[in-house]
Design a protein around this motif. Structure first.
Motif, PDB file in Angstrom:
ATOM      1  N   PHE A 184       0.841  -1.192   0.000  1.00 48.87           N
ATOM      2  CA  PHE A 184       0.000   0.000   0.000  1.00 48.87           C
ATOM      3  C   PHE A 184       0.880   1.247   0.000  1.00 48.87           C
ATOM      4  N   LEU A 185       0.538   2.229  -0.860  1.00 51.53           N
ATOM      5  CA  LEU A 185       1.360   3.425  -1.027  1.00 51.53           C
ATOM      6  C   LEU A 185       0.823   4.576  -0.188  1.00 51.53           C
ATOM      7  N   VAL A 186       1.674   5.139   0.649  1.00 50.07           N
ATOM      8  CA  VAL A 186       1.338   6.370   1.363  1.00 50.07           C
ATOM      9  C   VAL A 186       2.066   7.504   0.657  1.00 50.07           C
ATOM     10  N   ILE A 187       1.297   8.315  -0.067  1.00 54.15           N
ATOM     11  CA  ILE A 187       1.830   9.352  -0.942  1.00 54.15           C
ATOM     12  C   ILE A 187       1.559  10.707  -0.317  1.00 54.15           C
ATOM     13  N   SER A 188       2.570  11.541  -0.230  1.00 54.38           N
ATOM     14  CA  SER A 188       2.389  12.866   0.353  1.00 54.38           C
ATOM     15  C   SER A 188       1.541  13.737  -0.554  1.00 54.38           C
ATOM     16  N   GLY A 189       0.629  14.483   0.056  1.00 52.82           N
ATOM     17  CA  GLY A 189      -0.110  15.508  -0.656  1.00 52.82           C
ATOM     18  C   GLY A 189       0.261  16.895  -0.180  1.00 52.82           C
ATOM     19  N   ASP A 190       1.314  16.971   0.628  1.00 53.97           N
ATOM     20  CA  ASP A 190       1.822  18.242   1.142  1.00 53.97           C
ATOM     21  C   ASP A 190       3.274  18.382   0.725  1.00 53.97           C
ATOM     22  N   ASP A 191       3.555  19.347  -0.133  1.00 54.44           N
ATOM     23  CA  ASP A 191       4.918  19.507  -0.629  1.00 54.44           C
ATOM     24  C   ASP A 191       5.926  19.758   0.493  1.00 54.44           C
ATOM     25  N   LEU A 195       9.499  15.263   2.005  1.00 48.44           N
ATOM     26  CA  LEU A 195      10.748  14.560   2.311  1.00 48.44           C
ATOM     27  C   LEU A 195      10.683  13.825   3.645  1.00 48.44           C
ATOM     28  N   PRO A 196      10.195  14.445   4.731  1.00 51.22           N
ATOM     29  CA  PRO A 196      10.044  13.670   5.972  1.00 51.22           C
ATOM     30  C   PRO A 196       9.158  12.443   5.802  1.00 51.22           C
ATOM     31  N   MET A 197       8.089  12.563   5.027  1.00 52.03           N
ATOM     32  CA  MET A 197       7.221  11.405   4.807  1.00 52.03           C
ATOM     33  C   MET A 197       7.937  10.314   4.030  1.00 52.03           C
ATOM     34  N   VAL A 198       8.696  10.691   3.003  1.00 54.63           N
ATOM     35  CA  VAL A 198       9.454   9.701   2.224  1.00 54.63           C
ATOM     36  C   VAL A 198      10.462   8.994   3.118  1.00 54.63           C
ATOM     37  N   LEU A 199      11.170   9.752   3.930  1.00 52.01           N
ATOM     38  CA  LEU A 199      12.187   9.151   4.803  1.00 52.01           C
ATOM     39  C   LEU A 199      11.563   8.267   5.878  1.00 52.01           C
ATOM     40  N   ALA A 200      10.288   8.537   6.211  1.00 52.49           N
ATOM     41  CA  ALA A 200       9.579   7.696   7.180  1.00 52.49           C
ATOM     42  C   ALA A 200       9.042   6.415   6.561  1.00 52.49           C
ATOM     43  N   GLY A 201       9.111   6.316   5.218  1.00 50.77           N
ATOM     44  CA  GLY A 201       8.629   5.120   4.533  1.00 50.77           C
ATOM     45  C   GLY A 201       7.547   5.386   3.510  1.00 50.77           C
ATOM     46  N   GLY A 202       7.277   6.655   3.231  1.00 50.62           N
ATOM     47  CA  GLY A 202       6.295   6.999   2.217  1.00 50.62           C
ATOM     48  C   GLY A 202       6.797   6.708   0.819  1.00 50.62           C
ATOM     49  N   ALA A 203       5.848   6.703  -0.146  1.00 46.90           N
ATOM     50  CA  ALA A 203       6.177   6.296  -1.521  1.00 46.90           C
ATOM     51  C   ALA A 203       6.538   7.467  -2.416  1.00 46.90           C
ATOM     52  N   PHE A 217      12.553  19.138  -7.728  1.00 49.78           N
ATOM     53  CA  PHE A 217      11.732  18.467  -6.725  1.00 49.78           C
ATOM     54  C   PHE A 217      11.748  16.958  -6.895  1.00 49.78           C
ATOM     55  N   SER A 218      11.675  16.483  -8.140  1.00 48.15           N
ATOM     56  CA  SER A 218      11.700  15.024  -8.343  1.00 48.15           C
ATOM     57  C   SER A 218      13.061  14.443  -7.968  1.00 48.15           C
ATOM     58  N   THR A 219      14.127  15.215  -8.172  1.00 47.19           N
ATOM     59  CA  THR A 219      15.456  14.762  -7.728  1.00 47.19           C
ATOM     60  C   THR A 219      15.497  14.636  -6.216  1.00 47.19           C
ATOM     61  N   MET A 220      14.916  15.614  -5.516  1.00 43.10           N
ATOM     62  CA  MET A 220      14.859  15.551  -4.058  1.00 43.10           C
ATOM     63  C   MET A 220      14.138  14.291  -3.586  1.00 43.10           C
ATOM     64  N   VAL A 221      13.014  13.983  -4.220  1.00 44.96           N
ATOM     65  CA  VAL A 221      12.248  12.802  -3.810  1.00 44.96           C
ATOM     66  C   VAL A 221      13.043  11.530  -4.067  1.00 44.96           C
ATOM     67  N   ARG A 222      13.684  11.435  -5.220  1.00 49.78           N
ATOM     68  CA  ARG A 222      14.492  10.242  -5.507  1.00 49.78           C
ATOM     69  C   ARG A 222      15.644  10.095  -4.525  1.00 49.78           C
ATOM     70  N   LEU A 223      16.279  11.198  -4.181  1.00 46.95           N
ATOM     71  CA  LEU A 223      17.357  11.139  -3.183  1.00 46.95           C
ATOM     72  C   LEU A 223      16.816  10.657  -1.840  1.00 46.95           C
ATOM     73  N   VAL A 229      20.166  11.371   2.599  1.00 47.66           N
ATOM     74  CA  VAL A 229      19.420  12.345   3.396  1.00 47.66           C
ATOM     75  C   VAL A 229      19.984  13.755   3.262  1.00 47.66           C
ATOM     76  N   ASP A 230      21.283  13.912   3.412  1.00 52.92           N
ATOM     77  CA  ASP A 230      21.862  15.257   3.376  1.00 52.92           C
ATOM     78  C   ASP A 230      21.655  15.917   2.016  1.00 52.92           C
ATOM     79  N   GLU A 231      21.849  15.160   0.942  1.00 50.56           N
ATOM     80  CA  GLU A 231      21.653  15.715  -0.399  1.00 50.56           C
ATOM     81  C   GLU A 231      20.182  16.074  -0.627  1.00 50.56           C
ATOM     82  N   ALA A 232      19.292  15.229  -0.138  1.00 54.42           N
ATOM     83  CA  ALA A 232      17.863  15.496  -0.303  1.00 54.42           C
ATOM     84  C   ALA A 232      17.453  16.750   0.461  1.00 54.42           C
ATOM     85  N   TYR A 233      17.926  16.872   1.695  1.00 56.52           N
ATOM     86  CA  TYR A 233      17.543  18.047   2.483  1.00 56.52           C
ATOM     87  C   TYR A 233      18.158  19.332   1.941  1.00 56.52           C
TER      88      TYR A 233
END
Length: 293
Positions: A184-191, A195-203, A217-223, A229-233
């Motif tokens: 099941f995918l938990v996808i952020s709807g808040d920009d 990143l915190p949601m992705v790092l917590a296990g979001g999709a 932005f898509s690069t940040m999500v992939r990172l 973490v440091d590059e994404a933040y």
């Protein structure tokens, strides 16, 4: 479901100065975000101003995006509302051959109970010919889909494959991630908290700022998905002020100013929405030019 891991963008509907749909601008935007590296496109979501589009205009938007996309990226179609039977009627009658999933918002205005929300999505799941991503956005619907309701739906209906979670509550998102079924995918709807949601296990995210600045932005999500973490933040903090700005005076007024700066489309919105004021327009223009120079 890997098609929906990463960055999806909620496409705007560009209008000409006479408020008609600008199909050429829409094609330019589809190409811009696709070349910017996003993973999928969301058609006729809230950001598309779908509430002010006629049925004929909605069909024009769908056909234009399908043509411009030309099979390059997965497409998600917004199919939702606060009249359950009307949503089911659309699910039964629409051709979904060009779409990989639907995005369906929790019923707004009626303020249903959690059981009412469950029964609404039960009917949608039973009638949708393609996978369903449910959408929780309490700021627009006046009711919050609690984790217990979402998890009940996720466990009861295999074709409910994920949630766009836009309550702005990282703890609620973490509860979903903690207890969700494996796929099941938990996808952020808040920009801002993507990143915190992705790092917590979001999709990933269904994003607005990712439409304005797709590469960054898509690069940040992939990172984030790669746990860099440091590059994404670093990218998160570079974009952070712009996320505040695009929502400061309502969506999609802010992101349409970015498209005006990029000369992709006019900044026209339809009433009851109005353009952002001159001060915000100038700030967005300056940010865009500095970021993309």
């Amino acid at each position: 479901m890997q098609a929906f891991v990463g960055t999806g963008v909620a496409l705007v509907t560009p209008f000409k100065k006479d408020f008609s749909v600008d199909t050429e601008a829409l094609k330019r935007i589809v190409n811009y975000v696709t070349e910017g590296g996003v993973e999928y496109l969301v058609v006729l979501g809230t950001t598309a101003e779908s509430a002010t589009l006629s049925q004929d205009e909605k069909e024009l938007v769908i056909n234009t995006i399908v043509e411009a996309n030309n099979g390059r990226l997965p497409l998600v179609l917004g199919v939702g509302g606060n009249n359950t039977l009307k949503v089911v009627e659309e699910l039964k009658n629409r051709d979904f051959s060009n779409f990989q999933a639907i995005l369906s918002v929790s019923p707004y205005y009626n303020k249903p109970t959690q059981e009412g929300i469950y029964q609404h999505f039960k009917m949608i799941a039973e009638n949708s010919p393609i996978p369903v991503i449910v959408y929780n956005v309490p700021g627009r619907t006046a009711s919050n889909m609690l984790p217990e309701t979402v998890l009940r739906l996720a466990n009861d209906f295999k074709n409910i494959i994920g949630i766009k979670e836009a309550a702005g509550d990282i703890v609620q998102a973490m509860k979903l991630i903690q207890h969700k079924p494996k796929d099941f995918l938990v996808i952020s709807g808040d920009d801002m908290i993507t990143l915190p949601m992705v790092l917590a296990g979001g999709a990933g995210v269904i994003s607005v700022i990712g439409e304005g600045y797709p590469k960054e932005f898509s690069t940040m999500v992939r990172l984030g998905l790669e746990r860099k973490v440091d590059e994404a933040y670093a990218l998160h903090y570079e974009l952070m002020d712009s996320i505040d700005m695009i929502f400061e005076q309502g969506n999609p007024g802010g992101v349409k100013e970015i498209f005006k700066s990029l000369q992709l489309s006019e900044n026209t919105v339809r009433l009851p929405l109005v353009n952002v004021n001159e001060s915000l327009a100038n700030r967005l223009d300056a940010f865009t030019k500095q970021l993309l120079k």
